[in-house]
Design a protein around this motif. Structure first.
Motif, mmCIF file in Angstrom:
data_model
loop_
_atom_site.group_PDB
_atom_site.id
_atom_site.type_symbol
_atom_site.label_atom_id
_atom_site.label_comp_id
_atom_site.label_asym_id
_atom_site.label_seq_id
_atom_site.Cartn_x
_atom_site.Cartn_y
_atom_site.Cartn_z
ATOM 1 N N GLY A 1 33.049 -13.417 34.882
ATOM 2 C CA GLY A 1 32.368 -12.171 35.215
ATOM 3 C C GLY A 1 33.268 -11.094 35.807
ATOM 4 N N GLY A 2 34.475 -11.467 36.217
ATOM 5 C CA GLY A 2 35.387 -10.474 36.791
ATOM 6 C C GLY A 2 36.148 -9.686 35.734
ATOM 7 N N LYS B 1 39.716 -5.957 38.330
ATOM 8 C CA LYS B 1 40.317 -5.963 39.666
ATOM 9 C C LYS B 1 40.838 -7.341 40.031
ATOM 10 C CE LYS B 1 38.164 -2.273 42.177
ATOM 11 N NZ LYS B 1 37.185 -1.905 43.190
ATOM 12 N N VAL B 2 40.242 -8.326 39.399
ATOM 13 C CA VAL B 2 40.580 -9.702 39.737
ATOM 14 C C VAL B 2 42.062 -10.025 39.466
ATOM 15 C CG1 VAL B 2 39.838 -10.656 37.520
ATOM 16 C CG2 VAL B 2 39.603 -12.022 39.593
ATOM 17 N N LYS C 1 31.213 -16.142 48.646
ATOM 18 C CA LYS C 1 32.662 -16.226 48.816
ATOM 19 C C LYS C 1 32.947 -17.152 49.998
ATOM 20 C CE LYS C 1 33.919 -12.790 45.989
ATOM 21 N NZ LYS C 1 34.989 -12.756 45.021
ATOM 22 N N PRO C 2 34.187 -17.545 50.166
ATOM 23 C CA PRO C 2 34.515 -18.369 51.339
ATOM 24 C C PRO C 2 34.399 -17.589 52.653
ATOM 25 C CG PRO C 2 36.378 -18.250 49.793
ATOM 26 C CD PRO C 2 35.312 -17.385 49.249
ATOM 27 N N ALA D 1 45.459 -16.238 43.001
ATOM 28 C CA ALA D 1 44.248 -16.750 43.667
ATOM 29 C C ALA D 1 43.488 -17.716 42.761
ATOM 30 C CB ALA D 1 43.347 -15.596 44.104
ATOM 31 N N GLY D 2 44.224 -18.597 42.102
ATOM 32 C CA GLY D 2 43.568 -19.590 41.244
ATOM 33 C C GLY D 2 43.092 -19.026 39.915
ATOM 34 N N HIS D 3 43.391 -17.760 39.640
ATOM 35 C CA HIS D 3 43.032 -17.171 38.350
ATOM 36 C C HIS D 3 44.307 -17.040 37.529
ATOM 37 C CE1 HIS D 3 39.435 -16.203 40.534
ATOM 38 N NE2 HIS D 3 39.925 -15.151 41.144
ATOM 39 N N ARG E 1 47.225 -15.420 48.112
ATOM 40 C CA ARG E 1 46.858 -15.655 46.708
ATOM 41 C C ARG E 1 47.831 -16.554 45.955
ATOM 42 N NH1 ARG E 1 43.955 -11.387 48.029
ATOM 43 N NH2 ARG E 1 41.982 -11.210 46.910
ATOM 44 N N GLU F 1 29.147 -8.901 44.156
ATOM 45 C CA GLU F 1 30.395 -9.260 44.827
ATOM 46 C C GLU F 1 30.270 -8.871 46.292
ATOM 47 O OE1 GLU F 1 32.339 -11.465 42.682
ATOM 48 O OE2 GLU F 1 33.847 -10.394 43.874
ATOM 49 N N LYS G 1 28.685 -5.534 46.700
ATOM 50 C CA LYS G 1 28.878 -4.617 45.564
ATOM 51 C C LYS G 1 28.093 -5.110 44.342
ATOM 52 C CE LYS G 1 33.150 -4.821 44.498
ATOM 53 N NZ LYS G 1 34.555 -4.914 44.263
ATOM 54 N N SER H 1 33.861 -22.976 42.782
ATOM 55 C CA SER H 1 34.664 -22.248 41.808
ATOM 56 C C SER H 1 33.698 -21.324 41.071
ATOM 57 C CB SER H 1 35.357 -23.242 40.876
ATOM 58 O OG SER H 1 36.133 -22.575 39.911
#
Ligand code: COA
Ligand code: AMP
Length: 638
Positions: A143-144, A571-572, A310-311, A504-506, A536, A170, A173, A282
Motif C-alpha cells: 500500500g505504500g 515515500k516509503v 505502527k510500533p 527499514a525492512g523494505h 532504518r 498512516e 494521515k 509486518s
C-alpha cells in the motif's frame, strides 16, 4: 527416524524426495502426489507436480472439519481506527466463501489474476483467501507504493480485477487508495475489468458501475463458492520484488510446495501449534505478511493478528507489548528496524514492564540482519527470551537459515542467523564459484533443488529467472546476499552483493532509483547507494553530476529529485538526500564505484580499490557528506 536438527538437515539433503514426501503428509491433500519432485515444461524443478489440493481449504475448511470452527482465526486490531474485531474459523470461511462467490459471479475463474492493493484490514486477508479458493492468482501490491508502481504491476500481472479499499491510514494521515487505483488504471496499458472497494468510513468514495466498480459488501452478498481442486504446481500468488533493474520481478509461488513448507516451518522453526497465537508485525504487501500473517498461521490452525498500526505513535512505543499481551501471543515476528524505532522512544524498555508477557515464548526477526546492539537490547527488554534472527527472501518464501525451536534450539551466536534450514544446502563461494573456507566472506548460494515453498519461477519471465538466479554458478541458486559460515556451520548474512538495498525492512532497487534521477533534465549522471542508518538499517543517498554549464540551486534541485522519487516509488523509499558532485568515483574502465561510495560515511571505510581512476574524488565526496551530515559517521547521534 530423524530427531535432531542435524539428522533432519542431513536427511533432507541426502534424500530430498523421501524427506519432503514424509513432510507432505502433514497437510490435507485432495490427491496425495505420486511424484515428489519433477521438472516442468521449462525444465525447472517443481514439487509434487501431480498432487491436488486447495490452499484455502487447507487454511480454513479443513480446520472447521477438525472441530476448530469456533476458534478465533483472525484478530483485527486497529489503533488507527480504534477498532478491534475477531473472526472465528467459521466466520472467516463464511466471508471468504461469499467473496469467492462474488468473484465467480463476475466471471473470474481459475488461472485469472487479481491485484490486491489494500491496507492492513481483514478484507485483505479475505481477498487473498477468496482468490486461493478459486485458483485465482493474487498479486498483493504494498500500500505504500504510488500509482506508477501499481500501474507497472497492472501491466505485468494483467489482472481482471483489483481489490482495494477507499483508504489506508498512516497514523492519522488518510491515504486515498481509491484515487491511486483510478490513476493507476489510467496510467496502465492493460485494462482492468473490475475494481472492488472496501468502503471505509474514514474516507467516503463514489463507485461507478460504468467503470466496473463494486463495493466489497456487494460482492459478499453472493452464494458461497466451494474450494476448487488445483494442481500443486498451480500458482497461488505473484509477489513483485525489487531486482537490480527498474522492472520489478514477479516471484511466483505454487500451492502445494508452499502449503507443505508453511506447515513444516510452523512445526519445526516456530514451534507453534494449532490453537496458539502467532503475530507477524509486518504488512501483507511483503512476503513476511503473505507467509506469516496469512498462510502459515492459518494452515497450522493458529490465531493470527492483523495489526493496522505502527510500533510507535499508535499511540506510543507500548503498542507492540500491548498487542502481545492482549492476544496472548506465543510467537512474534518483525523486522529489527521496528524495535530500533521503539528503542529510540523508550530506551530503557519501560513499557515492556507494564504488560503481562507471560504467553510470549519466541521473538523472531528478519528483513535485515539483527544487529548486535538491537539484539542485546531485546534480550534485556524481553527478559532473556529467545531472540532469534533468521534469514530469508521474497524468493524463498520462508526461512533459509534459522533456529529450529520445534526440533532443537541451537545456541545463539550474536550476529548469525543460525544454520541452514533442512532442504537448503547453503554454500559460500567466491566470485569464481569456488567454495570459501570457514570465516571467509563470499556470495551465498544454494545448491539445487531448492526445497518446497521457494519460488517456482518468475511470472512470465523464465529467461530472467534463469539469468538472475541460476546463471551465476550452474546448479546453484544465487541469493544476491553475501556473508560467511563459521567452523560450526553457523551462517552470517552481511548484506546484499548486488544493487538491491533494504530500507527499514523494505527492499528497493538502486538501479530503479538511478533511472528516476537520470530522467531529470539537469542530471548527466548519477549513483544511488544504500548508506548505513541507525534506525532504518540503510537509507538511499543519491549522488548526481549536472549537465555541463548548469548552475542550479542545489536545494531546489534536491527537492525536485526527492519529489520525483516520491511520485515514482513512494515515500516509503525514504529518499531524502541528493548531493551534487563534480564527478563520480570510477574505475579506470569507467565503472562507478558504488560500494566505495556507500561506505564513505562510516568507519572503518572499505579499502579504496586499486583500479580507481582518481582517488581524490572520494575525499571530495567525504567532505560533502560531512557538510551535509549524511552517513552514520556524520549524522547527528540519536
Ligand atoms: N501506505 C502509505 N504510505 C506508507 C505506507 C503505506 N502502507 N507505509 C509507509 N508509508 C509512508 C509513511 O507514512 C512515511 O511517510 P512520511 O515520511 O510522510 O511520514 C514513509 O512512507 C516512510 O515510511 P516508513 O519507512 O515505513 O517509516 P515509518 O516511520 O512510517 O515506520 C517502521 C517505520 C520501522 C515502523 C516501518 O518502516 C516498518 O514497520 N518496517 C518493517 C517493514 C517490514 O515489516 N518488512 C518485512 C520484513 S519483517
Ligand atoms: P525481501 O525479499 O524484501 O524479504 O528482502 C530479502 C533481503 O533482506 C535478503 O536478501 C537480505 O538482504 C535481507 N535479509 C532478510 N533477512 C535477513 C537477515 N536475517 N539477515 C540479513 N539480511 C536479511
Amino acid at each position: 527416524m530423524a530427531t535432531t536438527y542435524q539428522q533432519h538437515w542431513q536427511q533432507s539433503i541426502q534424500d530430498p524426495m523421501g524427506y519432503w514426501e514424509e513432510q507432505a503428509k502433514a497437510i490435507p491433500w485432495m490427491k496425495f502426489p505420486k511424484t515428489i519432485l519433477g521438472k516442468n515444461s521449462q525444465g525447472l524443478n517443481c514439487w509434487f507436480p501431480d498432487g491436488m489440493l486447495n490452499t484455502c481449504y487447507v487454511a480454513l475448511d479443513y480446520h472447521i472439519e477438525q472441530g476448530r470452527g469456533q476458534q478465533i482465526a483472525l484478530y483485527y486490531d486497529s489503533p488507527v481506527t480504534h477498532t478491534k474485531k475477531s473472526f472465528s474459523y467459521n466466520e472467516l470461511r463464511a466471508k471468504v466463501a461469499a467473496l469467492a462467490g462474488g468473484l465467480k459471479k463476475l466471471g473470474l475463474q481459475k488461472g485469472d489474476t487479481a491485484i490486491l492493493y489494500m491496507p492492513m484490514i481483514p478484507e485483505a486477508i479475505i481477498s487473498m483467501l477468496a482468490c486461493a479458493r478459486l485458483g485465482i492468482v493474487h498479486s498483493v501490491v504494498f500500500g505504500g507504493f504510488v500509482p506508477k508502481e501499481l500501474a507497472l504491476r497492472i501491466d505485468h500481472a494483467k489482472p481482471k480485477i483489483i481489490l482495494s479499499a477507499s483508504c489506508g491510514i498512516e497514523v492519522t494521515k488518510i491515504i486515498d487508495y481509491k484515487s491511486y487505483v483510478d490513476s493507476a488504471r489510467e496510467l496502465a496499458q492493460h485494462k482492468v475489468d473490475y475494481v472492488v472497494i472496501q468502503e471505509r468510513e474514514q474516507h467516503k468514495v463514489t463507485l461507478s458501475k460504468a467503470k466496473g466498480e463494486f463495493s466489497f459488501n456487494q460482492l459478499l452478498d453472493s452464494p458461497p463458492a466451494e474450494c476448487v481442486e488445483l494442481l500443486a504446481t498451480h500458482p497461488l500468488y505473484i509477489l513483485y520484488t525489487s531486482g537490480t533493474t527498474g522492472k520489478p520481478k514477479g516471484v511466483l509461488r505454487d500451492n502445494g510446495g508452499h502449503a507443505v513448507a508453511m506447515k513444516y516451518s510452523m512445526d519445526k522453526i516456530y514451534d507453534t501449534a494449532a490453537g496458539e497465537v502467532y503475530w507477524a508485525a509486518s504488512d501483507i504487501g511483503w512476503v513476511v505478511g503473505h507467509s506469516y500473517i496469512v498462510y502459515a498461521p492459518l494452515i497450522q490452525g493458529c490465531s493470527t493478528i492483523v495489526y493496522e498500526g505502527k510500533p510507535i505513535k499508535t499511540p506510543d512505543a507500548s503498542a507492540f507489548y500491548r498487542v502481545m499481551s492482549e492476544y496472548k501471543v506465543k510467537t512474534f515476528f518483525t523486522a529489527p528496524t521496528a524495535f530500533r524505532v521503539i528503542k529510540k522512544e523508550d530506551p530503557e524498555g519501560k513499557f515492556a514492564k507494564q504488560y503481562n508477557l507471560d504467553s510470549l515464548k519466541y521473538l523472531f526477526f528478519a528483513g535485515e540482519r539483527l544487529d548486535p546492539a538491537t539484539y542485546h537490547w531485546l534480550k534485556k527488554t524481553f527478559k532473556n527470551r529467545p531472540i532469534l534472527d533468521h534469514w530469508w527472501q521474497t524468493e524463498s518464501g520462508w526461512a533459509i537459515v534459522s533456529n529450529f525451536c520445534g526440533l532443537e534450539v541451537l545456541p545463539t551466536k550474536v550476529g548469525s542467523s543460525f544454520k541452514a534450514v533442512p532442504g537448503y544446502d547453503v554454500r559460500i563461494v567466491n566470485d569464481e564459484g569456488k567454495e570459501c573456507k570457514a570465516y571467509e566472506n563470499g556470495n551465498i548460494v544454494i545448491k539445487l533443488p531448492l526445497p518446497p515453498g521457494t519460488m517456482s519461477n518468475l511470472w512470465k519471465d523464465t529467461e530472467r529467472f534463469k539469468e538472475a538466479y541460476l546463471s551465476f554458478l550452474p546448479g546453484y541458486y544465487f541469493s544476491g546476499d553475501g556473508g560467511y559460515k563459521d567452523d560450526q556451520g553457523y551462517i552470517y548474512v552481511m548484506g546484499r552483493v548486488d544493487d538491491v538495498i533494504n530500507v527499514a525492512g523494505h527492499r528497493f532497487s538502486t538501479g530503479q532509483m538511478e533511472e528516476i534521477l537520470s530522467s531529470h533534465a539537469s542530471v548527466a549522471e548519477c549513483a544511488v547507494v544504500g548508506m548505513k542508518d541507525s534506525i532504518r538499517g540503510h537509507i538511499p543517498v543519491g549522488f548526481v553530476v549536472l549537465k555541463d554549464g548548469l548552475d542550479l540551486d542545489p536545494a531546489s534541485l534536491e527537492a525536485q529529485l526527492i519529489a520525483a522519487m516520491q511520485n515514482s516509488i513512494g515515500k516509503v523509499a525514504f529518499f531524502k538526500t541528493a548531493i551534487i558532485v563534480k564527478r563520480l568515483p570510477k574505475t579506470r574502465s569507467g565503472k562507478i564505484l558504488r560500494r566505495s561510495l556507500s561506505h564513505l560515511g562510516e568507519k572503518p571505510s572499505i579499502p579504496i580499490p586499486p583500479t580507481i581512476d582518481d582517488p581524490a574524488i572520494l575525499d571530495e565526496v567525504k567532505q560533502l557528506l560531512q557538510e551535509r551530515k549524511v552517513g552514520i559517521l556524520y549524522a547527528p547521534a540519536i
